[in-house]
Enzyme design. Structure first.
Site, PDB file in Angstrom:
ATOM      1  CD1 TRP A 190       0.934  -0.344   2.916  1.00 27.59           C
ATOM      2  CD2 TRP A 190      -0.883   0.693   3.674  1.00 27.59           C
ATOM      3  NE1 TRP A 190       1.274  -0.251   4.280  1.00 27.59           N
ATOM      4  CE2 TRP A 190       0.293   0.514   4.873  1.00 27.59           C
ATOM      5  CE3 TRP A 190      -2.182   1.257   4.093  1.00 27.59           C
ATOM      6  CZ2 TRP A 190      -0.046   0.959   6.032  1.00 27.59           C
ATOM      7  CZ3 TRP A 190      -2.200   1.744   5.238  1.00 27.59           C
ATOM      8  CH2 TRP A 190      -1.433   1.593   6.502  1.00 27.59           C
ATOM      9  CG  ASP A 191       4.843   0.577   0.552  1.00 29.59           C
ATOM     10  OD1 ASP A 191       5.572   0.779   1.773  1.00 29.59           O
ATOM     11  OD2 ASP A 191       4.322  -0.645   0.380  1.00 29.59           O
TER      12      ASP A 191
ATOM     13  CD  GLU B 126       2.702  -6.352   8.464  1.00 28.71           C
ATOM     14  OE1 GLU B 126       3.912  -6.378   8.723  1.00 28.71           O
ATOM     15  OE2 GLU B 126       2.299  -6.507   7.127  1.00 28.71           O
TER      16      GLU B 126
ATOM     17  CE  LYS C 106       6.579  -4.929  11.152  1.00 28.75           C
ATOM     18  NZ  LYS C 106       6.279  -5.720   9.815  1.00 28.75           N
ATOM     19  CD  GLN C 107       7.632  -0.430  10.993  1.00 28.12           C
ATOM     20  OE1 GLN C 107       7.574  -1.062  12.009  1.00 28.12           O
ATOM     21  NE2 GLN C 107       7.881  -0.968   9.923  1.00 28.12           N
TER      22      GLN C 107
END
Lengths: 617, 617
Positions: free
Chosen positions: A353-354, A492, A614-615
């Site tokens: 999805w970047d 995640e 998590k980032q």
């Protein structure tokens, strides 16, 4: 200073990182900044990747058959080295370096390396290397090498090659997998050049590369007759000439690269061969390349007033890599926006999805790049429809990891490199990718008012995504709210409820649910935008009923967003009840705890148990 | 009546023409309306062509090596026939026809054939055949065949195949040339279907076709186990079942077709196989196809109030074929607009200037189709630049006949089918193709105001074309006019001056010169339209100097247009001095004198001598 990434010493331990940071590309192919004398040896890792150049391979591992789609490492076009008399071939790691300066010039898209070294025999030699991957002509790259005999005279041998004996070995933890993607089809000398042609062994993408090597002394072409020293997977030629003390020669290696999925070709080898004959000298090609970058920077540069003296350089380095990943040359290629560019093998070149982070920048500068990336999604809409249907939903369900044909490329099982153990991987349940796609379409449209795109492509995707979410959402009568269960949010570290056996995914992820509400409202807005005629056509085409649209409206107002007892929005239902994590203890014990999931897995534990996020990459 | 092309009797001598007129396609591939029981036998000619599916072959002929790029006839997916007991396989030409009705329904894109026949044994059988090439999914086509045993009971064998043993034999006068374009890569049964994969032997386009054949009785699937009767170039299966008098069965053959140049695929065979498993029954697929055509007609239909009762049918037949040649499915294919559609082998599927006649229609309905066709030109701009440079000109010179990679595909020598003699062919000197391209870009822009297209693609082509003409034009000091010599106008009967030895081309063709003046004025207008910044960028990019622009202005006002003595514009300089042609004499002698050039060549004469104009196609 604000335009150049400079390294003033050679550091074998940093070489891998520098190879990526100084990689050169043009949106069509990318080549890592490996030393031209090097091969894959633990320090260096030459890699050349095509935008969208995927191949699938199966591996039997721990009793399971695993299939992965990888971004293929294509033949290395860089090899160019030399030896003096009958000494060993120059390798940067075997000489004593007197001075070293590697410079990536972002303004020109030019990578240079100036080197002075002495060899075992005490001979001092200076070299100056320049390279570019042409932004003016996506099929062209150049490498030039000046060699000066400082304190010696002797016989110089120059070796130039295209190496097809490469494998995908860029990511350590993938090395247990089958990574032999290429078969060599042809490997021969052609008039004044060499040619290598290979094919990926599953997707059957053919790549033809031609290389012309010429040697100049005082501006004059003094190229001696080439000696063919090719092997089965490598086409190679050697040139021998004499050099007097203080003298220098200039070696120019120009390559052309074509693939079977290029538009406007008859056949890739033929095109590579035709073009190599038409090209001028290194400096002419570099001039065209420079000019293209000049125009790109005129359009794309951002200058910050910042205290950090490196702020502008950092920003430009990011823009530089963005424009090397997606350019006007990508438009015809049917590619998406890869998580890590086409710069290496991590994340296998997959499309996550970047694009969400890159589109706002592209929309305001060259929106047709965004459109081409959104069309990558549109072409995979039939596959996404099929995925939704197979999962029992309506509409279209785009994959979390997308590659060649739009099937879900995410692994369901993941090998923990720390333990070797296979862990169930639920990250593919990140359905928010669909919301991201709808969001991107809408923002492209907001920036451009491209009605044509919305009319023929965008609306259909947005409507099918709205349908997907509406069919996933379930009404909870007790609270009169709609709930979305069994999914994973952007964090995640949380993919299941720890206390429930066989739990997969989580319920009512706040980010997802809020965005779903947004998607449903926008989908209705898109429909209302259409002239009546088109509204009817699009409904007929995708079989959309009025009842569905009413339901979207209803769901959009009643999606459940969980709250903590103190009134803060909860990441997902139940987050509040997780255990506090011992941050200090783990930091002390492990130092780097970025991959906490793997650390805990080795300990027989799981991040699912803890309040640890998590980032979102 | 106004929507259907109907033939109520079978006419072997007309079959070839009907095969073209009733060909079905979707802008991705086209299949001639050949009878499914037929092969290439002088009456029938099954042909399936891919949009842009070219291949080059060399032939030694009369001591010369000739290379042609052809539109390849790909495997025939139609074969479907049957036999009763152990009789011969049904062939339309071997039975006694009792009634016959072939109908092309333009509204639905559906071709049907209803047939009643009796065989040598006096058995009467009725068949009803339906076929479509899906406009909803470009990779899908379907053929259904209902067979009714009117006065017999017996064993029925049904044979279904994909035939890769096809060659390019559609044009008689090309038959002396090497026309063997395909190699078969695979040919096998897959689960519930058959698969054939082939590759063109020079351009290496891979095509995978899967076919699923099922048999129904009273709506129930009664498909017996298939018997594999494949040969080397043909994958084939047979089914045997019993039929009672008065009973009928329905055979449904569904195919999927993918190629290696498709976007959004992993590999063509894999995709063909995946998709064939996902498809429903003939009627479901037909319904989607019908709906797509319904929407197309809502957008594209034109209804005339005309005295000619066939006027609307004729107009719709033209629109139908236009939309089968270029559709939303063509947009990703990098194809141009072929002179005769993708419907057959004449003109080898080459791209001439015919888009000039189609664009005005497309511009007002779906201009993105025009844009995609103009991008076909843009991608070949580097090749056109190279052609100009090699001819000693500036700018870009697009070819008269364009195919895969944009080189000139026109033959320099042409074999007269009447005499077998090789004639010098100067028709490639029709430089007016470049003016047509500039004209098309301008008119697309006028219809759409697509600034983005003009900015990134259109302007560059227009400017390079202006440059080309400005560098061809020579100043004649005596009359202070600019002259363009050595070219051919749209009238292909005049390609040289008859009295001059080795003359090639003509001087000052009025059509060309007037249009060149127009091109030069438009090019200046385009430049002035740009913001200053972009003006500078585009000039830097193509190296355009201010002096050149001034020269365009000058030339545009002073191009020589020749006049006859009576004040009429002359076709070209010297036309007036040509001999009057004996029209009556030749008409009487030959009847059809449309190819006067070939007739005169046999007589040792040439059209160049006479006042006789060929229609500009």
């Amino acid at each position: 200073m604000e335009w150049s990434l400079v390294h003033d010493s050679y550091r074998p331990d940093e070489e891998g990182l520098r190879e990526v940071l100084s990689a050169l590309g043009n949106g069509y192919f990318v080549t890592r900044a490996a030393s031209p004398d090097a091969s894959d040896d633990g320090i260096h890792y030459p890699g050349t990747y095509l935008a969208g150049g995927y191949n699938r391979l199966k591996t039997w591992i721990s009793g399971r058959e695993v299939e992965n789609e990888d971004l293929v490492n294509f033949p290395n076009w860089l090899p160019l080295t030399f030896k003096i008399n009958d000494d060993r071939w120059f390798r940067i790691d075997e000489v004593e370096i007197r001075s070293y300066r590697q410079k990536l010039d972002l303004e020109a898209g030019l990578l240079t390396r100036r080197l002075s070294f002495s060899d075992q025999s005490g001979r001092v030699t200076e070299t100056f290397e320049q390279r570019f991957v042409s932004m003016a002509d996506q099929h062209v790259a150049g490498l030039s090498l000046e060699i000066r005999a400082v304190n010696w005279s002797g016989r110089l041998q120059v070796r130039s090659a295209i190496d097809g004996g490469v494998k995908n070995r860029g990511v350590k933890r993938y090395r247990g997998l089958n990574q032999h993607h290429l078969e060599i089809l042809e490997n021969r000398e052609i008039r004044e050049a060499i040619l290598l042609c290979c094919r990926t062994n599953q997707s059957h993408i053919v790549v033809g590369i031609a290389a012309r090597t010429r040697i100049y002394r005082n501006g004059e072409d003094v190229t001696p007759e080439a000696r063919n020293t090719s092997s089965k997977t490598r086409v190679e030629e050697e040139f021998t000439l004499d050099l007097e003390m203080g003298e220098s020669i200039l070696v120019e290696k120009i390559i052309t690269l074509y693939t079977s999925i290029d538009p406007a070709i008859s056949e890739p080898m033929l095109e590579a061969e035709n073009k190599i004959r038409r090209l001028g000298r290194f400096d002419e090609l570099l001039a065209e390349h420079r000019l293209t970058w000049k125009h790109l920077w005129e359009d794309f540069d951002i200058e910050l007033e910042a205290d950090d003296p490196l702020a502008n350089l950092k920003l430009r380095l990011h823009i530089f890599h963005l424009l090397q990943t997606i350019s006007s040359h990508s438009i015809d290629l049917d590619v998406g926006f890869p998580a890590r560019g086409w710069h290496g093998e991590a994340y296998r070149g997959h499309i996550f999805w970047d694009e969400l982070f890159a589109f706002p920048f592209l929309n305001l500068h060259t929106p047709m790049l965004t459109r081409s990336l959104l069309l990558y999604r549109y072409r995979r809409l039939p596959e996404a429809r099929c995925a939704a249907r197979e999962a029992g939903y309506l509409g279209a369900m785009f994959p979390w990891q997308s590659g060649s044909n739009g099937r879900e490329e995410a692994q369901r099982l993941h090998q923990n490199p720390r333990s070797g153990r296979w862990i169930t991987d639920n990250t593919y349940r990140q359905r928010h990718i669909n919301a991201a796609i709808a969001y991107n379409i809408w923002h492209y449209y907001q920036a451009t008012e491209d009605h044509e795109f919305m009319y023929y492509y965008g609306a259909e995707m947005m409507l099918e995504i709205a349908r997907l979410f509406a069919s996933i959402a379930r009404h909870n009568q007790e609270i009169d709210r709609y709930e979305i269960s069994g999914i994973v949010g952007p964090d995640e570290f949380h993919t299941a409820y720890p206390k429930e056996a066989h739990s997969e995914g989580l319920n009512n992820n706040a980010y997802t649910n809020v965005l779903v509400s947004w998607v449903l409202i926008r989908a209705i807005e898109v429909l209302r935008m259409f002239p009546e005629e088109r509204f009817r056509q699009v409904c007929e085409r995708i079989g959309l009923k009025n009842g569905e649209i009413d339901r979207w409206d209803e769901i959009s107002r009643k999606l459940r967003v969980p709250f903590h007892r103190d009134g803060i929005i909860s990441q997902f239902e139940g987050y509040e009840d997780l255990t506090e994590f011992d941050w200090e203890g783990y930091l002390e014990k492990y130092g780097d705890i970025r991959r906490l999931d793997r650390i805990l897995d080795v300990e027989g534990d799981t991040t699912n148990r803890y309040k640890a996020s998590k980032q979102a990459d």
